[in-house]
Design a protein around this motif. Sequence first.
Motif, short mmCIF file in Angstrom:
data_model
loop_
_atom_site.label_atom_id
_atom_site.label_comp_id
_atom_site.label_asym_id
_atom_site.label_seq_id
_atom_site.Cartn_x
_atom_site.Cartn_y
_atom_site.Cartn_z
N PRO A 54 -29.52 -47.31 -16.73
CA PRO A 54 -29.54 -48.92 -15.56
C PRO A 54 -28.72 -48.73 -14.64
N GLU A 55 -27.58 -48.52 -14.36
CA GLU A 55 -26.53 -48.19 -12.92
C GLU A 55 -27.38 -47.82 -11.79
N LEU A 56 -27.71 -46.97 -12.24
CA LEU A 56 -28.76 -46.02 -11.11
C LEU A 56 -29.95 -46.54 -10.42
N GLN A 70 -37.21 -45.92 -34.33
CA GLN A 70 -35.35 -45.16 -34.83
C GLN A 70 -34.57 -46.17 -34.51
N THR A 71 -33.53 -46.84 -35.34
CA THR A 71 -33.01 -47.72 -34.87
C THR A 71 -31.09 -46.13 -34.94
N ILE A 72 -30.41 -45.89 -34.50
CA ILE A 72 -29.54 -44.91 -34.18
C ILE A 72 -27.84 -45.54 -33.93
N PRO A 73 -26.20 -44.86 -34.64
CA PRO A 73 -25.82 -46.18 -34.10
C PRO A 73 -25.71 -45.56 -32.92
N VAL A 74 -24.94 -46.11 -31.97
CA VAL A 74 -24.50 -46.51 -30.69
C VAL A 74 -22.86 -44.51 -30.43
N GLN A 75 -22.52 -44.42 -31.26
CA GLN A 75 -21.72 -43.12 -30.93
C GLN A 75 -22.90 -41.61 -31.18
N VAL A 76 -24.36 -41.81 -32.11
CA VAL A 76 -25.06 -40.66 -31.80
C VAL A 76 -25.79 -40.92 -30.82
N ALA A 77 -25.60 -42.13 -30.52
CA ALA A 77 -26.75 -42.05 -29.01
C ALA A 77 -25.83 -41.88 -27.56
N ARG A 78 -24.34 -41.86 -27.94
CA ARG A 78 -23.74 -41.27 -26.79
C ARG A 78 -23.91 -39.63 -27.03
N GLY A 89 -20.29 -51.46 -28.68
CA GLY A 89 -18.70 -50.74 -30.04
C GLY A 89 -19.62 -50.07 -30.46
N GLU A 90 -18.88 -48.75 -31.28
CA GLU A 90 -19.16 -48.13 -32.38
C GLU A 90 -19.59 -48.07 -33.48
N GLY A 91 -19.45 -49.46 -33.88
CA GLY A 91 -20.61 -50.36 -35.16
C GLY A 91 -21.78 -50.52 -34.89
N ASP A 92 -22.25 -50.88 -33.59
CA ASP A 92 -23.36 -51.54 -33.35
C ASP A 92 -24.37 -50.15 -32.83
N LEU A 93 -26.07 -50.96 -32.96
CA LEU A 93 -26.57 -49.55 -32.88
C LEU A 93 -27.50 -49.72 -31.93
N VAL A 94 -28.40 -49.11 -31.39
CA VAL A 94 -29.75 -49.45 -30.52
C VAL A 94 -30.73 -48.50 -31.24
N THR A 95 -31.75 -48.85 -30.65
CA THR A 95 -33.26 -48.56 -30.77
C THR A 95 -33.89 -47.56 -29.37
N ARG A 96 -34.59 -46.67 -30.45
CA ARG A 96 -35.41 -45.70 -29.47
C ARG A 96 -36.53 -45.10 -30.01
N HIS A 97 -37.24 -44.72 -29.01
CA HIS A 97 -38.79 -44.89 -29.51
C HIS A 97 -39.24 -43.39 -29.09
N LEU A 98 -40.08 -43.04 -29.40
CA LEU A 98 -40.91 -41.05 -29.95
C LEU A 98 -42.39 -41.98 -28.84
N GLU A 116 -34.64 -47.84 -25.47
CA GLU A 116 -34.85 -48.72 -25.38
C GLU A 116 -34.04 -49.39 -24.75
N LEU A 117 -32.27 -49.11 -23.69
CA LEU A 117 -31.42 -49.97 -23.24
C LEU A 117 -31.98 -49.00 -21.86
N GLN A 118 -32.60 -48.20 -22.28
CA GLN A 118 -33.64 -47.82 -20.41
C GLN A 118 -34.66 -47.95 -20.23
N MET A 119 -35.10 -48.06 -21.11
CA MET A 119 -37.07 -49.02 -20.52
C MET A 119 -37.24 -50.45 -20.29
N SER A 120 -37.97 -50.13 -19.56
CA SER A 120 -38.85 -51.03 -18.86
C SER A 120 -40.11 -51.94 -19.64
N GLU A 121 -40.35 -53.25 -19.41
CA GLU A 121 -41.09 -54.05 -20.41
C GLU A 121 -42.52 -52.89 -20.46
#
Length: 558
Positions: A54-56, A70-78, A89-98, A116-121
């Motif tokens: 997103p920054e680039l 799949q929903t995974i913890p932020v630390q796992v995503a990092r 924060g580390e307690g938050d969750l993020v979603t990724r798609h296969l 999902e954080l880096q995906m467009s519509e």
Amino acid sequence: MKQWYKSGAPWIWLNAGAVAISVIMVVGLIGLIAVRGLSHFWPAEIVEFQVGDPELGLGQMVVGEHVRSQTIPVQVARDAGIAVPPELGEGDLVTRHLIKQGNRDVTGRDFAWYPELQMSEWQTPPDAMVLERREWGDFFGYPLRLLENGEVVAEGEGLWDALQERIARGNDLFREIRRIERRDVGVISERMEALRLQQRGLQRDPDIAPEALADALERIESEGASLQAEFQVLRQELDVLRQASRRDVLVASVAGGEEVEISVGEIVSAVQPNSLSLSAKAAAYVQQFWAFVSGEPREANTAGGIFPAIFGTVTMVLLMSLIVSPFGVLAAIYLREYAKQGPLLKLIRISVYNLAGVPSIVYGVFGLGFFVYTLGGSLDELFYSDRLPSPTFGSPALIWASLTLALLTLPVVIVSTEEGLARIPSSVRQGSLALGATKSETLWKVVVPLATPAMMTGMILAIARAAGEVAPLMLVGVVKLAPTLPVDGSFPFVHLDRQIMHLGFHIYDVGFQSPNVEAARPLVYATALVLVILIIVLNMTAISIRNRLRERYRAASD
């Protein structure tokens, strides 16, 4: 309350509840297998989106089918290298798609996770297509133009219809090539091998006269030259067909705009699921499922169909039934009607009961050592010595797999038949003997027909167990991929010395040995569903025969 307990009603309700729970579990398991297996054949929508840091800015374009999220913890995503906003924060969750993006020959992998954080519509372009190929898996992209011998023959609105016609032509050419390779070339290869063995046998015969040997060798050489000429004709025909199958080329673009050329002869089917109506999707669904049931496996069993495995399973079970039925019934009749009651007979019965509990892999080891190496090796030395050291029956084959399963299910048939004979009232025997019938006539014309339903019950149990066995078959005749079916038009028509495929082993291979886990996952469920349906069909057929026999002899006794 005490009176209620004494009446036995609680135990009736307890048994009914246990049966209900068992039925719910079985139906639920079959339903889970059916949903996960059959949903694989439904034409899924093709999605298109951009992904990147997103920054680039968004950069990479992705086209493919959404498989699951799949929903995974932020630390796992990092830890996985996903760029996560610092405010999470580390307690938050993020979603990724296969995403099944296919195009293995372009991207190097069929499936990929995208955050999902880096995906467009997501978009669903109507002209996006998926091509099922014979190699390199599925292709996702957009059709651009169709070439014939390097010249553009279709593009724009008429491209899709022209592509479907060329794919149908390519499939016809592929089937013709396979027919010639497996049938015509196979027949010539068998005849040439027979000539080679005949020549080898003549050269090893010490009693043949030199003149007769020379004449026979000259005849064999002449027949060999004739077969070589036939082979050259078929080879030229195959070259023409292969050249014709490479005539048409589809130019398509992948995600990002790169153009790729795909030989139409390598395409099995082409679908634009985003533009299909509900009825068209249903028709495509039926077509895909039929192709799965009637086709041959491809891509290390992660694509294509399972017909050779279905055919091998049915053939082996039927052959096993033909072998185990007479031996099991005759053994039970001898133990119940003729053997002298005593300690030895009790020991034999105990041994039969214990054999029913022996692990199946033990039968496989026994079958490999006795049937394959000892019996098969002896047959090779006696009747196929000219082919040695290449084994004929001295290697795992259909006949040894069937015999091993027959030995494995023999105790079940013996016990069921013996119990059926024991349930025949003694008055029936005495009445027959009183009318002047001998013991043998009483047994075979009165007792055995009445015990036939019990024999069929044993066969039902034997079929159910044999169809689902895997461990012993891995040692005595089942392989990952069998190039030809054990039954064809060549004499002796049923080739007992060939290896076969099996649905149970196919499930094991796809589920645990597959190089492409995600592609194999739905096929495991679909194959398991076919195996369950096959077992149900075989059992229902046997049950129908048993019920007819029961009604027949019940009416005769009345």
